[in-house]
Design a protein around this motif. Structure first.
Motif, PDB file in Angstrom:
ATOM      1  N   THR A  18       0.850  -1.204   0.018  1.00 46.65           N
ATOM      2  CA  THR A  18      -0.121  -0.215  -0.025  1.00 46.65           C
ATOM      3  C   THR A  18       1.107   1.423  -0.012  1.00 46.65           C
ATOM      4  O   THR A  18       0.658   2.339  -0.727  1.00 46.65           O
ATOM      5  CB  THR A  18      -0.970  -0.002   1.153  1.00 46.65           C
ATOM      6  N   MET A  21       2.301   1.846  -3.331  1.00 46.17           N
ATOM      7  CA  MET A  21       1.321   2.189  -4.373  1.00 46.17           C
ATOM      8  C   MET A  21       0.699   3.778  -3.905  1.00 46.17           C
ATOM      9  O   MET A  21       0.778   4.447  -5.130  1.00 46.17           O
ATOM     10  CB  MET A  21      -0.132   1.245  -3.993  1.00 46.17           C
ATOM     11  N   LEU A  22       0.692   4.115  -2.864  1.00 47.59           N
ATOM     12  CA  LEU A  22       0.460   5.397  -2.556  1.00 47.59           C
ATOM     13  C   LEU A  22       1.587   6.592  -2.461  1.00 47.59           C
ATOM     14  O   LEU A  22       1.247   7.564  -2.861  1.00 47.59           O
ATOM     15  CB  LEU A  22      -0.373   5.625  -1.076  1.00 47.59           C
ATOM     16  N   TYR A  23       2.645   6.031  -2.260  1.00 49.32           N
ATOM     17  CA  TYR A  23       3.717   6.967  -2.060  1.00 49.32           C
ATOM     18  C   TYR A  23       3.888   7.982  -3.099  1.00 49.32           C
ATOM     19  O   TYR A  23       4.232   9.269  -2.770  1.00 49.32           O
ATOM     20  CB  TYR A  23       5.156   6.312  -1.764  1.00 49.32           C
ATOM     21  N   PRO A  24       4.053   7.597  -4.344  1.00 44.23           N
ATOM     22  CA  PRO A  24       4.167   8.719  -5.399  1.00 44.23           C
ATOM     23  C   PRO A  24       3.067   9.688  -5.522  1.00 44.23           C
ATOM     24  O   PRO A  24       3.235  10.855  -5.645  1.00 44.23           O
ATOM     25  CB  PRO A  24       4.152   7.742  -6.793  1.00 44.23           C
ATOM     26  N   LEU A  25       1.962   9.339  -5.294  1.00 45.89           N
ATOM     27  CA  LEU A  25       0.743  10.165  -4.986  1.00 45.89           C
ATOM     28  C   LEU A  25       0.816  11.221  -3.932  1.00 45.89           C
ATOM     29  O   LEU A  25       0.724  12.652  -4.070  1.00 45.89           O
ATOM     30  CB  LEU A  25      -0.648   9.690  -4.993  1.00 45.89           C
ATOM     31  N   TRP A  27       3.702  11.811  -2.501  1.00 46.01           N
ATOM     32  CA  TRP A  27       4.902  12.633  -2.700  1.00 46.01           C
ATOM     33  C   TRP A  27       4.567  13.925  -3.709  1.00 46.01           C
ATOM     34  O   TRP A  27       5.180  14.954  -3.383  1.00 46.01           O
ATOM     35  CB  TRP A  27       5.990  11.688  -3.496  1.00 46.01           C
ATOM     36  N   MET A  28       3.687  13.507  -4.586  1.00 46.11           N
ATOM     37  CA  MET A  28       3.394  14.623  -5.451  1.00 46.11           C
ATOM     38  C   MET A  28       2.511  15.641  -4.712  1.00 46.11           C
ATOM     39  O   MET A  28       2.689  16.969  -4.708  1.00 46.11           O
ATOM     40  CB  MET A  28       2.343  14.093  -6.589  1.00 46.11           C
ATOM     41  N   PRO A  43      13.653  13.514  -0.313  1.00 50.01           N
ATOM     42  CA  PRO A  43      12.569  12.643  -0.818  1.00 50.01           C
ATOM     43  C   PRO A  43      11.644  12.749   0.375  1.00 50.01           C
ATOM     44  O   PRO A  43      10.498  12.078   0.238  1.00 50.01           O
ATOM     45  CB  PRO A  43      13.021  11.234  -0.822  1.00 50.01           C
ATOM     46  N   LEU A 245       3.586  20.323 -10.366  1.00 50.92           N
ATOM     47  CA  LEU A 245       2.988  19.373  -9.805  1.00 50.92           C
ATOM     48  C   LEU A 245       1.743  20.025  -8.928  1.00 50.92           C
ATOM     49  O   LEU A 245       0.662  18.874  -8.708  1.00 50.92           O
ATOM     50  CB  LEU A 245       3.859  18.829  -8.456  1.00 50.92           C
TER      51      LEU A 245
ATOM     52  N   LEU B 134       3.664  13.337 -13.175  1.00 53.98           N
ATOM     53  CA  LEU B 134       4.062  12.658 -11.889  1.00 53.98           C
ATOM     54  C   LEU B 134       5.378  11.713 -12.293  1.00 53.98           C
ATOM     55  O   LEU B 134       6.358  11.819 -11.743  1.00 53.98           O
ATOM     56  CB  LEU B 134       3.142  12.082 -11.190  1.00 53.98           C
ATOM     57  N   GLN B 147      16.419   9.649  -5.687  1.00 56.46           N
ATOM     58  CA  GLN B 147      16.426  10.292  -4.267  1.00 56.46           C
ATOM     59  C   GLN B 147      16.582   9.164  -3.100  1.00 56.46           C
ATOM     60  O   GLN B 147      17.380   9.181  -2.295  1.00 56.46           O
ATOM     61  CB  GLN B 147      15.450  11.317  -3.849  1.00 56.46           C
ATOM     62  N   TRP B 176       2.226  -0.716 -11.741  1.00 58.17           N
ATOM     63  CA  TRP B 176       1.728   0.376 -10.562  1.00 58.17           C
ATOM     64  C   TRP B 176       0.076   0.279 -10.622  1.00 58.17           C
ATOM     65  O   TRP B 176      -0.480   0.303  -9.755  1.00 58.17           O
ATOM     66  CB  TRP B 176       2.150   1.662 -10.679  1.00 58.17           C
TER      67      TRP B 176
END
Lengths: 277, 305
Positions: A18, A21-25, A27-28, A43, A245, B134, B147, B176
């Motif tokens: 999870t 899956m969610l980290y990039p979102l 992070w954005m 990061p 972003l 993104l 990073q 993903w």
């Protein structure tokens, strides 16, 4: 004892998945509040310098205000929704409840169109809309939806109508209702769950569709959210990550709000019909 | 058995055809089918054998477009290769993840709704431009991925500008989004009766045996369904490749997806005949893959009865 440990292990694995899956979102969203140099350097999520001006700057846009893109996207999506709800439910009622010559062939034909790659009709459709003078207008993006081109929703509604008791139709008919009245006053209101699914997915697909919008819209005043985001990328390159972003985050808000509101319905819709996000 | 009057009446009514009404209800669909599907298909079949630039009349060139594809156009072959790799690597990977996570989630753990929604969320955003933007940032030279790698002392490459890794980032993006097939698997797993597993446990079958002996055979129709859906979808991927490479398919044509090349030929170079031919070739290729999938399904998909 052993099962308890296994259970914990499963939870641990799921939490890791999870997070990935969610980290990039996340992070954005976090980065959209950071000054540009900070996005490069770390990061971590919490901004050292909170920078809401990214949103103000992004909203002003490159040459045109971002609000125009949002308005355009909403207009196209709502028009497509109205078209799909009306035309697909009409066709579905006929397929599910009316007897007519050639029903099997027509139904099979509709099912085949489900599997067709959109590319095969792309070029002639463009030529057609070009002849009509509709290139660089919104018409190519929503008019086809008034003619039940999304066979997927027809199928969804046919299956739903088949699950409704036939006795309802019979009773209506005995009371002297025409098929139109039966559709309008009995089937259509009962169709609501299927219609909600149609509305949600039509919105998300139309809103996210990049290919058709890219082909048909040239005038910046007509640009939609995806085209607006892309314009960002073109003119400012990679130099202003923050505003870019910020607007990407903003672009995801409408589908996200829908998802949070209709989570159950969306997930069930995907599960039962194989809809793709 | 006595036949009552209402039954006969109902029977007669059931058989009576309602052609006029059906025509009225189906009119939008019929117009749509002929105007936006069947008509354009015939037209694109014709255009596939012509040279057409939208300004002058189409010129018949026979199989010229197809000869060009396979004989004189290295970019076409490159786009075919890129798409083939994308489909062949991305589809199995995302289905494996989807199945593995669905099996774990199906154990009746608490918080199922949360996990399921969180994992599905990336699929909801799908191929949207915001996500592609993104992704471009995440895999940039100094983006998120590097990073994180730097934290463990690895100096990552500039993923999206290296020909060797650019396609990989797009495959990662596809994988993903394994939440959508996962939700479908999960629904399928719930259909399998608990008693089967209980009986197997009584017989002393290991979890491994249970998976291959019960879960896989009973889930195979769903797997087949997911596979078919995913294949058709992957063949048509466009937006992420366009955004990552700014519409060029670069670096060094390593992300020149089939759809992207078709777009370039048709709507940048206005070589509409060639684009139409490519569209038909896509139908043939995707159709062939799906057909092979169907034929092989006889050997591994188990239907009850």
């Amino acid at each position: 004892m052993r099962t308890e440990r296994k259970r914990l292990l499963a939870h641990f694995a799921l939490v890791v998945v999870t997070l990935v899956m969610l980290y990039p979102l996340v992070w954005m969203v976090a980065s959209s509040f950071k000054p540009t140099d900070e996005i490069f350097s770390q990061p971590g999520l919490i901004p050292k310098h909170f920078e809401p001006s990214n949103y103000a700057e992004g909203w002003k846009g490159v040459s045109t205000a971002f609000s125009i893109f949002i308005e355009n996207s909403l207009f196209i999506s709502v028009a497509a929704i109205i078209g799909n709800v009306i035309s697909c439910s009409l066709a579905a009622y006929a397929f599910a409840r009316l007897n007519f010559i050639g029903r099997r062939i027509a139904y099979a034909t509709m099912l085949v169109t489900l599997m067709l790659p959109t590319h095969v009709t792309l070029v002639p459709q463009y030529i057609l809309f070009n002849e009509l003078g509709w290139v660089n207008t919104f018409y190519p993006l929503f008019v086809p939806h008034f003619f039940a081109v999304d066979a997927f929703f027809v199928l969804l509604m046919v299956q739903f109508i088949r699950s409704l008791p036939r006795e309802l139709d019979e009773a209506a008919r005995l009371d002297g209702c025409s098929p139109w009245k039966t559709y309008r006053y009995i089937v259509f209101p009962l169709l609501r769950p299927a219609l909600v699914t149609t509305i949600i997915f039509t919105f998300i697909w139309t809103y996210n569709d990049f290919f058709k919008q890219l082909i048909y819209l040239n005038d910046v005043q007509l640009f939609t959210v995806p085209l607006g985001l892309r314009q960002f990328l073109d003119s400012t390159g990679d130099s202003s990550w923050g505003p870019m972003l910020a607007m990407s985050t903003l672009a995801l808000v409408p589908p996200l709000v829908l998802f949070v509101t209709f989570q159950r319905q969306i997930v069930d819709g995907v599960a039962t019909s194989g809809l793709k996000g | 058995m006595t036949v009552t009057y209402p039954t006969i009446r109902r029977e007669r009514r059931r058989v009576r055809y309602q052609n006029g009404w059906a025509l009225a209800f189906l009119a939008p669909w019929l117009i749509g089918f002929f105007a936006f599907t069947a008509g354009p298909m015939l037209m694109s079949l014709y255009l596939a054998f012509t040279n057409y630039d939208l300004l002058t009349a189409p010129k018949w060139i026979g199989g010229g477009n197809f000869r060009r594809m396979f004989g004189e156009d290295p970019l076409f072959l490159q786009s075919l290769k890129v798409t083939a790799i994308y489909v062949a690597v991305g589809t199995p990977l995302s289905l494996c993840f989807a199945l593995a996570v669905a099996v774990v989630l199906n154990r009746g753990l608490r918080g199922l709704d949360f996990y399921r929604s969180a994992i599905y969320l990336p699929s909801l955003f799908g191929g949207s431009v915001a996500i592609a933007v993104l992704w471009r940032k995440v895999f940039n030279g100094d983006g998120l991925v590097n990073q994180i790698l730097a934290l463990v002392g690895i100096q990552g490459p500039s993923w999206i500008s290296e020909p060797h890794t650019a396609l990989g980032t797009l495959i990662a993006l596809e994988v993903w989004q394994f939440g959508a097939p996962m939700v479908i698997f999960l629904a399928g797993l719930r259909q399998i009766p608990r008693e089967f597993y209980e009986a197997a446990q009584v017989d002393g079958a290991s979890r491994y045996r249970q998976f291959w002996g019960i879960t896989m055979p009973l889930l195979s129709p769903i797997l087949f369904f997911n596979l078919t859906l995913q294949l058709i979808r992957s063949f048509q991927a466009f937006a992420p490749a366009f955004i990552i490479s700014d519409g060029s398919g670069g670096p060094a044509d390593s992300t020149l997806f089939y759809s992207l090349y078709l777009y370039q030929e048709g709507f940048v170079n206005f070589d509409m005949g060639y684009a139409a031919a490519m569209a038909w070739m896509l139908v043939l290729l995707a159709g062939a893959v799906v057909a092979v999938n169907f034929i092989f399904s006889r050997y591994w998909v188990h239907y009850e009865n």
